[in-house]
Design an enzyme around this catalytic site. Structure first.
Site, PDB file in Angstrom:
ATOM      1  N   CYS A 111       0.806  -1.233   0.000  1.00 45.59           N
ATOM      2  CA  CYS A 111       0.000   0.000   0.000  1.00 45.59           C
ATOM      3  C   CYS A 111       0.840   1.285   0.000  1.00 45.59           C
ATOM      4  CB  CYS A 111      -0.934   0.026   1.208  1.00 45.59           C
ATOM      5  SG  CYS A 111      -2.133  -1.304   1.174  1.00 45.59           S
ATOM      6  N   HIS A 249      -2.868   7.402   3.853  1.00 50.27           N
ATOM      7  CA  HIS A 249      -3.319   6.163   3.209  1.00 50.27           C
ATOM      8  C   HIS A 249      -4.742   5.882   3.694  1.00 50.27           C
ATOM      9  CE1 HIS A 249      -3.558   2.208   1.658  1.00 50.27           C
ATOM     10  NE2 HIS A 249      -3.417   1.593   2.818  1.00 50.27           N
ATOM     11  N   ASN A 279      -9.938   0.675   0.269  1.00 44.52           N
ATOM     12  CA  ASN A 279      -8.472   0.702   0.231  1.00 44.52           C
ATOM     13  C   ASN A 279      -7.988   0.308  -1.173  1.00 44.52           C
ATOM     14  OD1 ASN A 279      -5.737   0.273   0.520  1.00 44.52           O
ATOM     15  ND2 ASN A 279      -5.902  -1.036   2.332  1.00 44.52           N
TER      16      ASN A 279
HETATM   17  O1  UT7 Z   1      -3.327  -1.484   3.832  1.00 45.59           O
HETATM   18  C1  UT7 Z   1      -3.241  -2.609   4.693  1.00 45.59           C
HETATM   19  C2  UT7 Z   1      -4.598  -3.210   4.787  1.00 45.59           C
HETATM   20  N1  UT7 Z   1      -4.978  -3.675   6.100  1.00 45.59           N
HETATM   21  C3  UT7 Z   1      -5.839  -3.032   6.893  1.00 45.59           C
HETATM   22  O2  UT7 Z   1      -6.245  -1.947   6.631  1.00 45.59           O
HETATM   23  C4  UT7 Z   1      -6.315  -3.745   8.121  1.00 45.59           C
HETATM   24  C5  UT7 Z   1      -6.430  -2.919   9.330  1.00 45.59           C
HETATM   25  N2  UT7 Z   1      -7.457  -3.487  10.221  1.00 45.59           N
HETATM   26  C6  UT7 Z   1      -8.728  -3.097  10.131  1.00 45.59           C
HETATM   27  O3  UT7 Z   1      -9.065  -2.227   9.373  1.00 45.59           O
HETATM   28  C7  UT7 Z   1      -9.741  -3.740  11.072  1.00 45.59           C
HETATM   29  O4  UT7 Z   1      -9.062  -4.560  11.993  1.00 45.59           O
HETATM   30  C8  UT7 Z   1     -10.798  -4.564  10.293  1.00 45.59           C
HETATM   31  C9  UT7 Z   1     -11.755  -3.626   9.564  1.00 45.59           C
HETATM   32  C10 UT7 Z   1     -10.129  -5.514   9.309  1.00 45.59           C
HETATM   33  C11 UT7 Z   1     -11.639  -5.411  11.263  1.00 45.59           C
HETATM   34  O5  UT7 Z   1     -12.243  -4.570  12.243  1.00 45.59           O
HETATM   35  P1  UT7 Z   1     -12.210  -5.008  13.779  1.00 45.59           P
HETATM   36  O6  UT7 Z   1     -12.991  -3.990  14.514  1.00 45.59           O
HETATM   37  O7  UT7 Z   1     -10.773  -5.201  14.156  1.00 45.59           O
HETATM   38  O8  UT7 Z   1     -13.021  -6.355  13.758  1.00 45.59           O
HETATM   39  P2  UT7 Z   1     -12.529  -7.825  14.217  1.00 45.59           P
HETATM   40  O9  UT7 Z   1     -11.489  -8.336  13.286  1.00 45.59           O
HETATM   41  O10 UT7 Z   1     -12.229  -7.815  15.664  1.00 45.59           O
HETATM   42  O11 UT7 Z   1     -13.846  -8.660  13.987  1.00 45.59           O
HETATM   43  C12 UT7 Z   1     -15.002  -8.448  14.792  1.00 45.59           C
HETATM   44  C13 UT7 Z   1     -16.085  -9.420  14.353  1.00 45.59           C
HETATM   45  C14 UT7 Z   1     -15.603 -10.861  14.241  1.00 45.59           C
HETATM   46  O12 UT7 Z   1     -16.637 -11.696  14.685  1.00 45.59           O
HETATM   47  P3  UT7 Z   1     -16.579 -12.346  16.166  1.00 45.59           P
HETATM   48  O13 UT7 Z   1     -15.314 -13.141  16.188  1.00 45.59           O
HETATM   49  O14 UT7 Z   1     -16.555 -11.174  17.102  1.00 45.59           O
HETATM   50  O15 UT7 Z   1     -17.831 -13.156  16.213  1.00 45.59           O
HETATM   51  C15 UT7 Z   1     -15.424 -11.051  12.758  1.00 45.59           C
HETATM   52  O16 UT7 Z   1     -15.591 -12.396  12.353  1.00 45.59           O
HETATM   53  O17 UT7 Z   1     -16.553  -9.059  13.043  1.00 45.59           O
HETATM   54  C16 UT7 Z   1     -16.523 -10.198  12.195  1.00 45.59           C
HETATM   55  N3  UT7 Z   1     -16.306  -9.763  10.824  1.00 45.59           N
HETATM   56  C17 UT7 Z   1     -17.301  -9.372  10.022  1.00 45.59           C
HETATM   57  N4  UT7 Z   1     -18.616  -9.291  10.191  1.00 45.59           N
HETATM   58  C18 UT7 Z   1     -19.361  -8.842   9.175  1.00 45.59           C
HETATM   59  C19 UT7 Z   1     -15.126  -9.645  10.169  1.00 45.59           C
HETATM   60  N5  UT7 Z   1     -15.339  -9.171   8.912  1.00 45.59           N
HETATM   61  C20 UT7 Z   1     -16.686  -9.000   8.806  1.00 45.59           C
HETATM   62  C21 UT7 Z   1     -17.517  -8.537   7.765  1.00 45.59           C
HETATM   63  N6  UT7 Z   1     -18.845  -8.460   7.988  1.00 45.59           N
HETATM   64  N7  UT7 Z   1     -17.040  -8.146   6.569  1.00 45.59           N
END
Ligand code: UT7
Length: 359
Positions: A111, A249, A279
């Site tokens: 990125c 970014h 992104n």
């Molecule tokens: O340029 C490099 C690219 N990388 C990034 O930008 C990643 C940076 N990280 C992030 O932006 C965030 O960590 C995410 C947006 C990826 C995830 O957000 P979060 O608040 O950290 O959520 P999480 O990973 O803790 O997931 C929370 C819940 C999980 O369910 P459980 O385990 O609590 O039951 C996930 O399975 O949300 C679930 N989940 C979703 N639910 C609905 C994960 N993706 C989704 C989805 N829709 N698309």
């Protein structure tokens, strides 16, 4: 002393829009989850290859600089989703443009690729190797997406933009850069199926599987971007109040807000377009820069701060001074052909193709 001013800028967004509601038709997700966790409402899916997106963006940037392709001495293309490994993406653009005098190279730091590409070109202009350069950042990451994985497929989109930089005597362009790589977090973001490692295996090239530890990346991204931003300001003896606009970014609105808090700059002075495009990896910073100009957010002589991070985990921040001119010298007729299918139709076709390939 020679500096490298930004004299041209142009973007190319593919027209097909994939909304959060579209994603919810084949994934267990919702507009509410995606919007509240990331700020993303929609993203673009390209019906053409990265070369065609870059060709249009480059023509627009060259027109804005009042330059012909034949004037360009160097093309540096920042991308992770190149169409071929050999020959490289930059020489493909050189061929499309007919920029026959240029040297061409790719830079891949995920990125952050556009900003690392800009640093590379900036150094060559400032040291006198070349007098100007076309710097491109873009991705067609949708071709490498694992659409069955809701952790990643809701986050990314396609797009490309370019700038022209030229040698000048006044202090313009990049004022300070800080580049780094948090390699302890390297395994937090890996795209299996995108490199030579996979040539001999059963997995088809492009049949990707993403390792993606969202929270780990989030924490490291905020730290890396925040430290890099503080470093470039300190190097120039500037304070947060001296920054006119932050163009970060665009991966997640919450990451942008956390970085802004860390560097103590209010969100009114931060440019955000992640809601429209998600992104776009190497495409995010240059597209945001072009849109900030189009929206009148970049004033003559403005000081701009551009922090970014990506797989690796690479991180960086660039501090730049804009020149006096904030309008393009000219415009280009270059445009993409219309998209024959909707974004959702294209994604469904990709899913079907992957399923066929998997047997
Ligand atoms: O340029 C490099 C690219 N990388 C990034 O930008 C990643 C940076 N990280 C992030 O932006 C965030 O960590 C995410 C947006 C990826 C995830 O957000 P979060 O608040 O950290 O959520 P999480 O990973 O803790 O997931 C929370 C819940 C999980 O369910 P459980 O385990 O609590 O039951 C996930 O399975 O949300 C679930 N989940 C979703 N639910 C609905 C994960 N993706 C989704 C989805 N829709 N698309």
């Amino acid at each position: 002393m020679t500096h490298a001013a930004i004299t041209g800028w142009g973007k190319c967004l593919p027209p097909a829009v994939l909304t959060n509601a579209d994603l919810a038709t084949f994934l267990d997700t919702s507009d509410e989850w995606i919007t509240t966790r990331t700020g993303i409402r929609e993203r673009r899916i390209s019906h053409v290859g990265l070369g065609e997106l870059a060709d249009v963006a480059a023509h627009r940037a060259l027109a804005a600089a009042g330059r012909d392709p034949a004037d360009i001495e160097l093309i540096v293309f920042g991308t992770t989703s190149y169409e071929d490994q050999a020959p490289n993406q930059a020489s493909g653009l050189q061929q499309r443009l007919g920029a026959m005098r240029a040297a061409s190279m790719d830079v891949n730091t995920a990125c952050t690729s556009f900003l690392y590409a800009w640093s590379t070109a900036n150094a060559m202009v400032r040291s006198g190797v070349v007098r100007n350069a076309l710097v491109v950042g873009g991705e067609v990451i949708s071709r490498f997406m694992d659409w069955s994985n809701r952790n990643v497929s809701v986050l990314f989109g396609d797009g490309c933009a370019a700038i022209v930089i030229e040698a000048v005597e006044e202090e313009q362009g990049l004022l300070a850069e800080k580049l780094g790589c948090d390699v302890a977090g390297r395994d937090a973001l890996v795209i299996h199926g995108m490199g030579a490692r996979y040539a001999d295996l059963q997995r088809r090239y492009g049949q990707t599987e993403w390792v993606f530890e969202g929270q780990e990346i989030f924490k490291r991204a905020v730290l890396g971007m925040g430290q890099a931003a503080a470093d470039v300001l300190a190097r120039r003896g500037l304070a947060a109040g001296d920054v006119d606009l932050v163009i970060p970014h665009q991966a997640n609105l919450r990451i942008i807000e956390a970085v802004a808090r860390r560097v103590d700059i209010p969100m009114e002075r931060v440019f955000v377009n992640v809601q429209r495009y998600g992104n776009m990896s190497a495409g995010t910073v240059p597209i945001a820069l072009v849109e900030a100009l189009e929206e009148g957010r970049v004033k003559p002589g403005a000081t701009l701060l551009m922090p970014a991070f990506g797989a690796g985990l690479t991180w960086c921040a660039h501090l730049a001074r804009w020149g006096e001119r904030i309008v393009p010298l000219g415009t280009s007729e270059a445009a993409l052909p219309p998209a024959p299918h909707s974004a959702l139709e294209m994604v469904r076709e990709q899913i079907a193709r992957r399923e066929r390939a998997a047997g």
